[in-house]
Design a protein around this motif. Structure first.
Motif, PDB file in Angstrom:
ATOM      1  N   VAL A  35       0.821  -1.216   0.000  1.00  0.00           N
ATOM      2  CA  VAL A  35       0.000   0.000   0.000  1.00  0.00           C
ATOM      3  C   VAL A  35       0.857   1.269   0.000  1.00  0.00           C
ATOM      4  O   VAL A  35       0.636   2.157  -0.822  1.00  0.00           O
ATOM      5  N   PRO A  36       1.855   1.425   0.873  1.00  0.00           N
ATOM      6  CA  PRO A  36       2.689   2.631   0.797  1.00  0.00           C
ATOM      7  C   PRO A  36       3.445   2.747  -0.535  1.00  0.00           C
ATOM      8  O   PRO A  36       3.604   3.845  -1.064  1.00  0.00           O
ATOM      9  N   SER A  37       3.892   1.635  -1.077  1.00  0.00           N
ATOM     10  CA  SER A  37       4.584   1.675  -2.369  1.00  0.00           C
ATOM     11  C   SER A  37       3.639   2.147  -3.467  1.00  0.00           C
ATOM     12  O   SER A  37       4.016   2.942  -4.323  1.00  0.00           O
ATOM     13  N   TYR A  38       2.415   1.674  -3.427  1.00  0.00           N
ATOM     14  CA  TYR A  38       1.429   2.086  -4.430  1.00  0.00           C
ATOM     15  C   TYR A  38       1.105   3.575  -4.284  1.00  0.00           C
ATOM     16  O   TYR A  38       1.035   4.299  -5.276  1.00  0.00           O
ATOM     17  N   ASN A  39       0.924   4.045  -3.045  1.00  0.00           N
ATOM     18  CA  ASN A  39       0.637   5.464  -2.825  1.00  0.00           C
ATOM     19  C   ASN A  39       1.782   6.341  -3.318  1.00  0.00           C
ATOM     20  O   ASN A  39       1.557   7.405  -3.894  1.00  0.00           O
ATOM     21  N   ASP A  40       3.018   5.923  -3.112  1.00  0.00           N
ATOM     22  CA  ASP A  40       4.168   6.676  -3.600  1.00  0.00           C
ATOM     23  C   ASP A  40       4.203   6.673  -5.129  1.00  0.00           C
ATOM     24  O   ASP A  40       4.532   7.669  -5.747  1.00  0.00           O
ATOM     25  N   TYR A  41       3.840   5.563  -5.728  1.00  0.00           N
ATOM     26  CA  TYR A  41       3.766   5.456  -7.188  1.00  0.00           C
ATOM     27  C   TYR A  41       2.725   6.427  -7.739  1.00  0.00           C
ATOM     28  O   TYR A  41       2.975   7.129  -8.721  1.00  0.00           O
ATOM     29  N   VAL A  42       1.576   6.508  -7.103  1.00  0.00           N
ATOM     30  CA  VAL A  42       0.522   7.434  -7.530  1.00  0.00           C
ATOM     31  C   VAL A  42       1.000   8.871  -7.374  1.00  0.00           C
ATOM     32  O   VAL A  42       0.811   9.710  -8.271  1.00  0.00           O
ATOM     33  N   ARG A  43       1.644   9.190  -6.251  1.00  0.00           N
ATOM     34  CA  ARG A  43       2.161  10.540  -6.012  1.00  0.00           C
ATOM     35  C   ARG A  43       3.156  10.947  -7.088  1.00  0.00           C
ATOM     36  O   ARG A  43       3.061  12.031  -7.669  1.00  0.00           O
ATOM     37  N   ARG A  44       4.101  10.060  -7.396  1.00  0.00           N
ATOM     38  CA  ARG A  44       5.103  10.366  -8.428  1.00  0.00           C
ATOM     39  C   ARG A  44       4.461  10.519  -9.803  1.00  0.00           C
ATOM     40  O   ARG A  44       4.959  11.262 -10.644  1.00  0.00           O
ATOM     41  N   GLY A  45       3.355   9.850 -10.028  1.00  0.00           N
ATOM     42  CA  GLY A  45       2.646   9.983 -11.304  1.00  0.00           C
ATOM     43  C   GLY A  45       1.926  11.309 -11.439  1.00  0.00           C
ATOM     44  O   GLY A  45       1.657  11.763 -12.554  1.00  0.00           O
ATOM     45  N   GLN A  46       1.600  11.959 -10.325  1.00  0.00           N
ATOM     46  CA  GLN A  46       0.902  13.240 -10.367  1.00  0.00           C
ATOM     47  C   GLN A  46       1.858  14.435 -10.424  1.00  0.00           C
ATOM     48  O   GLN A  46       1.456  15.534 -10.797  1.00  0.00           O
ATOM     49  N   LEU A  47       3.110  14.257 -10.076  1.00  0.00           N
ATOM     50  CA  LEU A  47       4.067  15.360 -10.053  1.00  0.00           C
ATOM     51  C   LEU A  47       4.349  15.970 -11.429  1.00  0.00           C
ATOM     52  O   LEU A  47       4.473  17.197 -11.528  1.00  0.00           O
ATOM     53  N   PRO A  48       4.450  15.189 -12.510  1.00  0.00           N
ATOM     54  CA  PRO A  48       4.719  15.808 -13.807  1.00  0.00           C
ATOM     55  C   PRO A  48       3.675  16.844 -14.231  1.00  0.00           C
ATOM     56  O   PRO A  48       3.975  17.740 -15.010  1.00  0.00           O
ATOM     57  N   GLU A  49       2.480  16.742 -13.681  1.00  0.00           N
ATOM     58  CA  GLU A  49       1.453  17.753 -13.959  1.00  0.00           C
ATOM     59  C   GLU A  49       1.960  19.138 -13.553  1.00  0.00           C
ATOM     60  O   GLU A  49       1.830  20.102 -14.302  1.00  0.00           O
ATOM     61  N   ALA A  50       2.558  19.241 -12.379  1.00  0.00           N
ATOM     62  CA  ALA A  50       3.107  20.515 -11.906  1.00  0.00           C
ATOM     63  C   ALA A  50       4.302  20.929 -12.748  1.00  0.00           C
ATOM     64  O   ALA A  50       4.414  22.095 -13.153  1.00  0.00           O
ATOM     65  N   PHE A  51       5.193  20.008 -13.023  1.00  0.00           N
ATOM     66  CA  PHE A  51       6.397  20.337 -13.781  1.00  0.00           C
ATOM     67  C   PHE A  51       6.060  20.838 -15.185  1.00  0.00           C
ATOM     68  O   PHE A  51       6.648  21.800 -15.671  1.00  0.00           O
ATOM     69  N   ASN A  52       5.111  20.189 -15.835  1.00  0.00           N
ATOM     70  CA  ASN A  52       4.719  20.599 -17.184  1.00  0.00           C
ATOM     71  C   ASN A  52       4.083  21.982 -17.185  1.00  0.00           C
ATOM     72  O   ASN A  52       4.390  22.816 -18.035  1.00  0.00           O
ATOM     73  N   ARG A  53       3.191  22.212 -16.228  1.00  0.00           N
ATOM     74  CA  ARG A  53       2.521  23.515 -16.178  1.00  0.00           C
ATOM     75  C   ARG A  53       3.509  24.620 -15.804  1.00  0.00           C
ATOM     76  O   ARG A  53       3.441  25.719 -16.358  1.00  0.00           O
ATOM     77  N   LEU A  54       4.426  24.362 -14.874  1.00  0.00           N
ATOM     78  CA  LEU A  54       5.426  25.373 -14.523  1.00  0.00           C
ATOM     79  C   LEU A  54       6.291  25.733 -15.729  1.00  0.00           C
ATOM     80  O   LEU A  54       6.559  26.902 -15.995  1.00  0.00           O
ATOM     81  N   SER A  55       6.701  24.738 -16.476  1.00  0.00           N
ATOM     82  CA  SER A  55       7.518  24.987 -17.668  1.00  0.00           C
ATOM     83  C   SER A  55       6.716  25.742 -18.725  1.00  0.00           C
ATOM     84  O   SER A  55       7.247  26.641 -19.385  1.00  0.00           O
ATOM     85  N   ASP A  56       5.463  25.391 -18.881  1.00  0.00           N
ATOM     86  CA  ASP A  56       4.603  26.082 -19.837  1.00  0.00           C
ATOM     87  C   ASP A  56       4.418  27.543 -19.439  1.00  0.00           C
ATOM     88  O   ASP A  56       4.540  28.446 -20.273  1.00  0.00           O
ATOM     89  N   TYR A  57       4.148  27.788 -18.159  1.00  0.00           N
ATOM     90  CA  TYR A  57       3.990  29.172 -17.694  1.00  0.00           C
ATOM     91  C   TYR A  57       5.286  29.956 -17.852  1.00  0.00           C
ATOM     92  O   TYR A  57       5.264  31.135 -18.210  1.00  0.00           O
ATOM     93  N   ARG A  58       6.414  29.307 -17.611  1.00  0.00           N
ATOM     94  CA  ARG A  58       7.695  30.014 -17.769  1.00  0.00           C
ATOM     95  C   ARG A  58       7.886  30.442 -19.217  1.00  0.00           C
ATOM     96  O   ARG A  58       8.302  31.566 -19.507  1.00  0.00           O
ATOM     97  N   SER A  59       7.568  29.547 -20.140  1.00  0.00           N
ATOM     98  CA  SER A  59       7.678  29.871 -21.565  1.00  0.00           C
ATOM     99  C   SER A  59       6.777  31.059 -21.926  1.00  0.00           C
ATOM    100  O   SER A  59       7.191  31.979 -22.638  1.00  0.00           O
ATOM    101  N   LYS A  60       5.575  31.065 -21.413  1.00  0.00           N
ATOM    102  CA  LYS A  60       4.646  32.167 -21.687  1.00  0.00           C
ATOM    103  C   LYS A  60       5.133  33.462 -21.053  1.00  0.00           C
ATOM    104  O   LYS A  60       4.961  34.544 -21.641  1.00  0.00           O
ATOM    105  N   MET A  61       5.745  33.380 -19.887  1.00  0.00           N
ATOM    106  CA  MET A  61       6.282  34.583 -19.244  1.00  0.00           C
ATOM    107  C   MET A  61       7.433  35.174 -20.057  1.00  0.00           C
ATOM    108  O   MET A  61       7.551  36.394 -20.166  1.00  0.00           O
ATOM    109  N   GLU A  62       8.244  34.321 -20.656  1.00  0.00           N
ATOM    110  CA  GLU A  62       9.338  34.826 -21.492  1.00  0.00           C
ATOM    111  C   GLU A  62       8.803  35.467 -22.769  1.00  0.00           C
ATOM    112  O   GLU A  62       9.329  36.487 -23.231  1.00  0.00           O
ATOM    113  N   GLN A  63       7.753  34.903 -23.329  1.00  0.00           N
ATOM    114  CA  GLN A  63       7.109  35.529 -24.492  1.00  0.00           C
ATOM    115  C   GLN A  63       6.523  36.886 -24.100  1.00  0.00           C
ATOM    116  O   GLN A  63       6.625  37.869 -24.848  1.00  0.00           O
ATOM    117  N   TYR A  64       5.915  36.927 -22.924  1.00  0.00           N
ATOM    118  CA  TYR A  64       5.353  38.182 -22.421  1.00  0.00           C
ATOM    119  C   TYR A  64       6.459  39.224 -22.254  1.00  0.00           C
ATOM    120  O   TYR A  64       6.293  40.389 -22.613  1.00  0.00           O
TER     121      TYR A  64
END
Length: 162
Positions: free
Chosen positions: A41-70
């Motif tokens: 169970v803890p291994s599965y929960n950690d797996y789920v957590r790590r699967g949700q992190l790229p959502e933040a990384f992708n959006r942060l990178s996308d916002y950074r790109s838009k800020m540079e265009q701005y």
């Protein structure tokens, strides 16, 4: 009559021999299942957590790109205190809307708003207690990881060190 009683005794002895599992056997099986679950169970929960992190990384990178265009268009990252991309032309994306698991914010800073920091904060599920940032120089930081305060110059996923 004797023959019938003898048949009944044999039938009763056969039934007693196949009476099922003993309490000890059942307890051993339950203990083995509990041990496996305490690992899985803890291994599965950690797996789920790590699967949700790229959502933040992708959006942060996308916002950074838009800020540079701005910045290319306006020569600053905002015109109001603590508000990034405040020009009306950026209205389609500068709200930094929340995603399924993270909320986002941006702060423009400096005398002429020549810097910014975009922050992703875990807002639900296993990613609650995670805070990631990126700034105008592309510096990635983790300030909170698994509810513990950290100061790492990378986006942490598995452990509290880069």
């Amino acid at each position: 009559m004797k023959k019938q009683a003898s048949s009944l005794r044999r039938a009763a002895q056969a039934l007693r021999g196949s009476s099922g599992f003993t309490l000890i056997e059942v307890m051993i099986v339950v203990a083995i299942i509990a041990i496996l679950a305490s690992i899985a169970v803890p291994s599965y929960n950690d797996y789920v957590r790590r699967g949700q992190l790229p959502e933040a990384f992708n959006r942060l990178s996308d916002y950074r790109s838009k800020m540079e265009q701005y910045y290319q268009d306006n020569r600053n990252y905002g015109t109001a205190a603590n508000k990034c991309a405040s020009d009306p032309t950026a209205a389609s994306w500068n709200t930094f809307t929340a995603s399924d698991h993270f909320s986002f914010s941006c702060v423009a800073s400096g005398a002429t708003f020549q810097s910014y920091t975009i922050t992703a904060t875990g807002s639900g599920g296993p990613v609650t207690g995670h805070v990631y940032t990126i700034n105008e120089a592309g510096l990635r930081k983790t300030t909170k990881f698994k509810n513990a305060t950290v100061d790492q110059n990378c986006w942490l996923t598995k452990s509290a060190t880069c």
